[in-house]
Design an enzyme around this catalytic site. Structure first.
Site, PDB file in Angstrom:
ATOM      1  N   ASP A  11      37.690  36.264  37.881  1.00  0.00           N
ATOM      2  CA  ASP A  11      37.626  35.160  38.846  1.00  0.00           C
ATOM      3  C   ASP A  11      37.368  33.818  38.169  1.00  0.00           C
ATOM      4  O   ASP A  11      36.781  32.916  38.764  1.00  0.00           O
ATOM      5  CB  ASP A  11      36.539  35.421  39.901  1.00  0.00           C
ATOM      6  CG  ASP A  11      36.632  36.800  40.510  1.00  0.00           C
ATOM      7  OD1 ASP A  11      37.720  37.142  41.004  1.00  0.00           O
ATOM      8  OD2 ASP A  11      35.632  37.546  40.486  1.00  0.00           O
ATOM      9  N   LYS A  14      42.105  31.798  36.285  1.00  0.00           N
ATOM     10  CA  LYS A  14      43.227  31.939  35.351  1.00  0.00           C
ATOM     11  C   LYS A  14      44.542  31.510  35.985  1.00  0.00           C
ATOM     12  O   LYS A  14      45.379  30.886  35.333  1.00  0.00           O
ATOM     13  CB  LYS A  14      43.319  33.399  34.881  1.00  0.00           C
ATOM     14  CG  LYS A  14      42.094  33.877  34.118  1.00  0.00           C
ATOM     15  CD  LYS A  14      42.238  35.320  33.638  1.00  0.00           C
ATOM     16  CE  LYS A  14      42.146  36.329  34.769  1.00  0.00           C
ATOM     17  NZ  LYS A  14      40.827  36.379  35.417  1.00  0.00           N
ATOM     18  N   GLY A  38      43.661  39.543  41.351  1.00  0.00           N
ATOM     19  CA  GLY A  38      44.089  38.527  42.299  1.00  0.00           C
ATOM     20  C   GLY A  38      44.059  37.148  41.676  1.00  0.00           C
ATOM     21  O   GLY A  38      42.988  36.607  41.407  1.00  0.00           O
ATOM     22  N   HIS A  39      45.217  36.588  41.366  1.00  0.00           N
ATOM     23  CA  HIS A  39      45.294  35.244  40.800  1.00  0.00           C
ATOM     24  C   HIS A  39      45.685  34.267  41.907  1.00  0.00           C
ATOM     25  O   HIS A  39      46.748  34.388  42.509  1.00  0.00           O
ATOM     26  CB  HIS A  39      46.308  35.195  39.657  1.00  0.00           C
ATOM     27  CG  HIS A  39      45.840  35.906  38.425  1.00  0.00           C
ATOM     28  ND1 HIS A  39      46.589  36.020  37.285  1.00  0.00           N
ATOM     29  CD2 HIS A  39      44.665  36.526  38.157  1.00  0.00           C
ATOM     30  CE1 HIS A  39      45.907  36.691  36.368  1.00  0.00           C
ATOM     31  NE2 HIS A  39      44.741  37.011  36.884  1.00  0.00           N
ATOM     32  N   GLN A 223      41.995  40.635  35.406  1.00  0.00           N
ATOM     33  CA  GLN A 223      40.567  40.877  35.252  1.00  0.00           C
ATOM     34  C   GLN A 223      40.017  40.035  34.088  1.00  0.00           C
ATOM     35  O   GLN A 223      40.463  38.917  33.922  1.00  0.00           O
ATOM     36  CB  GLN A 223      40.268  42.370  35.090  1.00  0.00           C
ATOM     37  CG  GLN A 223      40.478  43.193  36.349  1.00  0.00           C
ATOM     38  CD  GLN A 223      41.881  43.735  36.465  1.00  0.00           C
ATOM     39  OE1 GLN A 223      42.522  44.091  35.493  1.00  0.00           O
ATOM     40  NE2 GLN A 223      42.372  43.799  37.670  1.00  0.00           N
TER      41      GLN A 223
END
Length: 423
Positions: A11, A14, A38-39, A223
């Site tokens: 988180d 990125k 999740g980006h 991640q």
């Protein structure tokens, strides 16, 4: 090939930095993880969370690759493509997406196995996203999994039905609630048919040929370093290798091809789920920063745990990855604070510890702090490094010296363009 990784517990932002540098690349490739990643990217006024699709998907000049190190839930991938197509029909996602035939599939029962283990007293609670990623990787290592290329074989449907039925019977005996078997199987096979419409190929050959032709490639990590299955805070980690060297394995590229290695970190620290967190802030201040920084999981919406920056953990992550450039996000979240703390070292069993221990009982670490004067500025008016408040500039200079890597970019707000070059 350049590589981008997160340096904390995920988180870090990125997706935002990838979005900024995407115009410099012709290929963006995911090399690990699955839909547990999740980006988040802001695009044309929409907040988009990409779970399986690489972050270059919005650019028409970029070929996006899902590499062999990724595990793919076909239902989630098709849903993600459909949702993006509804918002941006002009993207022509299928034309700019390649999927490795060696990537492994996540089966519906992987998710239910994950749900069972997370809720059962017989197993250790990790705090996973319950997407079945760990079970897919476990089956891969046991040589019991299915690869994407297998979907074109004549006996795939019967073989996968047999496995799903077996897992249904096993989970039912354990008492796990399951949806109707035929419905689950039907949905999965329908999404397999949709998956066949995408370009499934030998992505290793494609990427290596592209590199030979001089095309710039960005390997996108999911991640973060401290969640690496081997080098993170095991067992409270993800199920794949997240460090930069994993890009070579997950994409089939020689280490000799690696150029820049970007490392993204927040100006403070967060983690989701269970596990040690030495610099954690407990109480009102942590709650305030969580709300101010909107620190809730992009996938699960779970509240993230909040902490101060942890230098030993960062130095460890930078060492593992061989970082050449640092990118710091969310400096604006700390705006208006009187004091900003940084953990410089720990005390463990009465001894000072300057290295991050990933095997010892990390929960027993007592952090030692260095306090910095906070900063207070109108971040909406900052357009260059020269306009940063003095206190923030001092904070960055200290970090750069201690981490022994150049800080080249700083995010100063949630907006897509709120990121400035420092070098």
């Amino acid at each position: 090939m350049d590589i981008l990784v997160g340096l904390q517990w995920g988180d870090e932002g990125k997706g935002k930095f990838i979005d900024k540098i995407c115009p410099n690349y012709q290929i963006v490739a995911r090399y690990n993880g699955g839909a547990n990643a999740g980006h988040t990217i802001f695009w044309n006024g929409h907040k988009i969370t990409l779970k399986l699709l690489p972050s270059g998907i919005f650019y028409s000049h970029i070929t996006n690759v899902i590499g062999s190190g990724v595990v793919i839930n076909p239902t989630q991938l098709n849903q993600e493509i459909a949702q993006l197509a509804d918002i941006y029909p002009e993207l022509n996602i299928q034309e700019h997406l390649l999927i490795s035939q060696k990537a492994h599939l996540v089966l519906p029962t992987d998710q239910y196995s994950d749900i069972y283990m997370e809720g059962s007293d017989l197993f250790r609670t990790i705090g996973t996203t319950k997407n079945g990623i760990g079970h897919a990787y476990a089956n891969k290592m046991l040589r019991q999994g299915f690869r994407v290329g297998d979907i074109f074989t004549s006996d795939f449907a019967s073989n996968v039905e047999q496995v799903i039925r077996r897992e249904y019977q096993y989970l039912t005996r354990l008492g796990q609630t399951l949806p109707d078997f035929q419905e689950t199987l039907g949905i999965f096979l329908a999404n397999i048919e949709a998956l066949k419409e995408l370009t499934i190929t030998d992505t290793e050959t494609f990427i290596n040929k592209s590199l030979k032709e001089g095309k710039p490639v960005l390997a996108e990590g999911a991640q973060a370093t401290m969640l690496d299955i081997d080098h993170g805070t095991y067992p409270y980690v993800t199920s794949s290798n997240t460090v930069a060297s994993a890009a070579c394995v997950g994409l089939g590229v020689s280490p000799r091809q690696v150029g820049e290695i970007f490392g993204v970190l927040k100006a403070y620290n967060t983690r989701v789920g269970e596990g040690p967190f030495p610099s954690e802030i407990i109480g009102k201040l942590g709650d305030e920063l969580r709300i101010k920084g909107n620190e809730f999981g992009s996938n699960t919406k779970r509240p993230r745990r909040i902490g101060w920056l942890d230098l030993p953990a960062l130095q460890y992550a930078i060492m593992l990855n061989g970082i050449t450039q640092l990118i710091i996000t969310k400096s604006d979240v700390l705006n208006g604070m009187d004091i900003v703390n940084v953990c410089t070292h720990y005390e463990l069993d009465g001894k000072l510890e300057y290295n991050f221990p990933t095997v010892q009982d990390i929960s027993q670490l007592t952090p030692h702090w260095k306090a910095f004067s906070g900063w207070n500025a109108d971040f909406s008016k900052i357009k260059s490094a020269q306009e940063l408040p003095y206190e923030l500039a001092q904070y960055l200079r200290y970090l750069e010296a201690e981490l022994e890597a150049p800080i080249t970019h700083l995010s100063i707000g949630p907006e897509r363009d709120a990121i400035i070059n420092l070098k």
